[in-house]
Design an enzyme around this catalytic site. Sequence first.
Site, short mmCIF file in Angstrom:
data_model
loop_
_atom_site.label_atom_id
_atom_site.label_comp_id
_atom_site.label_asym_id
_atom_site.label_seq_id
_atom_site.Cartn_x
_atom_site.Cartn_y
_atom_site.Cartn_z
N ILE A 138 0.82 -1.20 0.00
CA ILE A 138 0.00 0.00 0.00
C ILE A 138 0.86 1.25 0.00
O ILE A 138 0.54 2.24 -0.69
CB ILE A 138 -0.95 -0.01 1.21
CG1 ILE A 138 -1.99 -1.14 1.06
CG2 ILE A 138 -1.65 1.34 1.38
CD1 ILE A 138 -2.82 -1.40 2.31
N ASP B 158 13.71 2.96 11.05
CA ASP B 158 12.71 2.25 11.83
C ASP B 158 11.80 3.30 12.47
O ASP B 158 12.29 4.21 13.16
CB ASP B 158 13.36 1.40 12.93
CG ASP B 158 14.15 0.23 12.36
OD1 ASP B 158 13.65 -0.39 11.41
OD2 ASP B 158 15.25 -0.04 12.86
N ASN C 17 1.85 4.78 7.22
CA ASN C 17 1.45 3.47 6.70
C ASN C 17 2.27 2.32 7.30
O ASN C 17 1.84 1.18 7.25
CB ASN C 17 1.59 3.47 5.17
CG ASN C 17 1.35 2.10 4.57
OD1 ASN C 17 0.24 1.59 4.59
ND2 ASN C 17 2.41 1.50 4.05
N SER D 285 -4.97 2.41 9.05
CA SER D 285 -5.34 1.47 10.10
C SER D 285 -5.71 0.13 9.47
O SER D 285 -4.99 -0.37 8.62
CB SER D 285 -6.48 2.06 10.94
OG SER D 285 -6.88 1.17 11.96
N TYR E 278 -2.20 -6.90 16.79
CA TYR E 278 -2.30 -6.05 15.61
C TYR E 278 -3.62 -5.28 15.62
O TYR E 278 -3.63 -4.05 15.45
CB TYR E 278 -2.20 -6.91 14.36
CG TYR E 278 -2.30 -6.16 13.05
CD1 TYR E 278 -1.17 -5.56 12.50
CD2 TYR E 278 -3.51 -6.09 12.36
CE1 TYR E 278 -1.26 -4.88 11.29
CE2 TYR E 278 -3.60 -5.41 11.16
CZ TYR E 278 -2.47 -4.81 10.62
OH TYR E 278 -2.57 -4.13 9.43
N LYS F 6 -4.31 -1.25 15.90
CA LYS F 6 -4.98 -0.58 14.79
C LYS F 6 -6.23 0.17 15.26
O LYS F 6 -6.54 1.26 14.77
CB LYS F 6 -5.34 -1.59 13.70
CG LYS F 6 -4.13 -2.08 12.91
CD LYS F 6 -3.48 -0.93 12.16
CE LYS F 6 -2.24 -1.31 11.41
NZ LYS F 6 -1.68 -0.19 10.63
N THR G 196 -1.01 -7.69 -1.22
CA THR G 196 0.29 -7.03 -1.23
C THR G 196 1.41 -8.05 -1.39
O THR G 196 1.19 -9.27 -1.29
CB THR G 196 0.51 -6.26 0.08
OG1 THR G 196 0.52 -7.21 1.17
CG2 THR G 196 -0.57 -5.23 0.30
#
Length: 259
Positions: A20, A67, A94, A145, A159, A163, A194
């Site tokens: 993305i 990072d 992102n 998100s 995760y 988010k 992706t």
Amino acid sequence: MSTLRLADKTALITGAGAGIGAATATLFCREGAAVFLVDSDAQALSRTQQKIVQEMPEARVAFMTADVEDKSSAKAAVEHCIDKLGGLDVLVNNAAMRNYTAAADATPAEWQAMVGVNLVGMSNYCGAALPTLRLSGFGSIVNVSSCYAVTGRRGMALYDATKAAQLAYTRTLAFEESTYGVRANAVCPGSTLTDFHVGRAESVGKSVEQLKSERKDTSLIGRWATPEEIAWPIVWLASREASFITGTTLMVDGGLHIM
């Protein structure tokens, strides 16, 4: 007058090495923006830049390996963006980290790593960018998100929780920065085909066609999104076409959140 949505604007995009982020960088350049790419993978950044310049030799693209959880690197990235490209009008957060540990089994170290990238990393770049975004007259932040920030599933508690926290952060940011004319919005992608997912499938012997067949029940549309299908709403939210939109969560998930 230019008809390009982001003519003469400059954007910084984290996690821009692939997926993305890379698709967003490409579309931003097509819409007239200069783009500064940040990713922890130097080779991926170089590939993204080369692809953009091959398609658009006139594109203004620079990059830095970093990072996102390192606050000093965030400050340096913004400074390099301003120095190399002349300013900063749009920030796209992102970059993200994944974890597949069940909620009951997650360790403090796993939680800290996830929060470090998905929340602290986003905060680092917002903090570094905001002084310049406030001066832009166009300032826009788009946080990437996930659809799973608003709906549940198994095996991705860390995760999905981070988010969801990104959405709360975005709303607060919209309140705080409205005084300075900076808009803050979030997009929530659904299943997106992706490089990450393709590579993960290939590592266990799955073909891309097999992979595609596994997500037919995770959207009303019945397929994966392409990275470009997520990138276009990001472009729109960053543009003047969305000038009266802030604090919004835009679901780009093929209807998964209502299933």
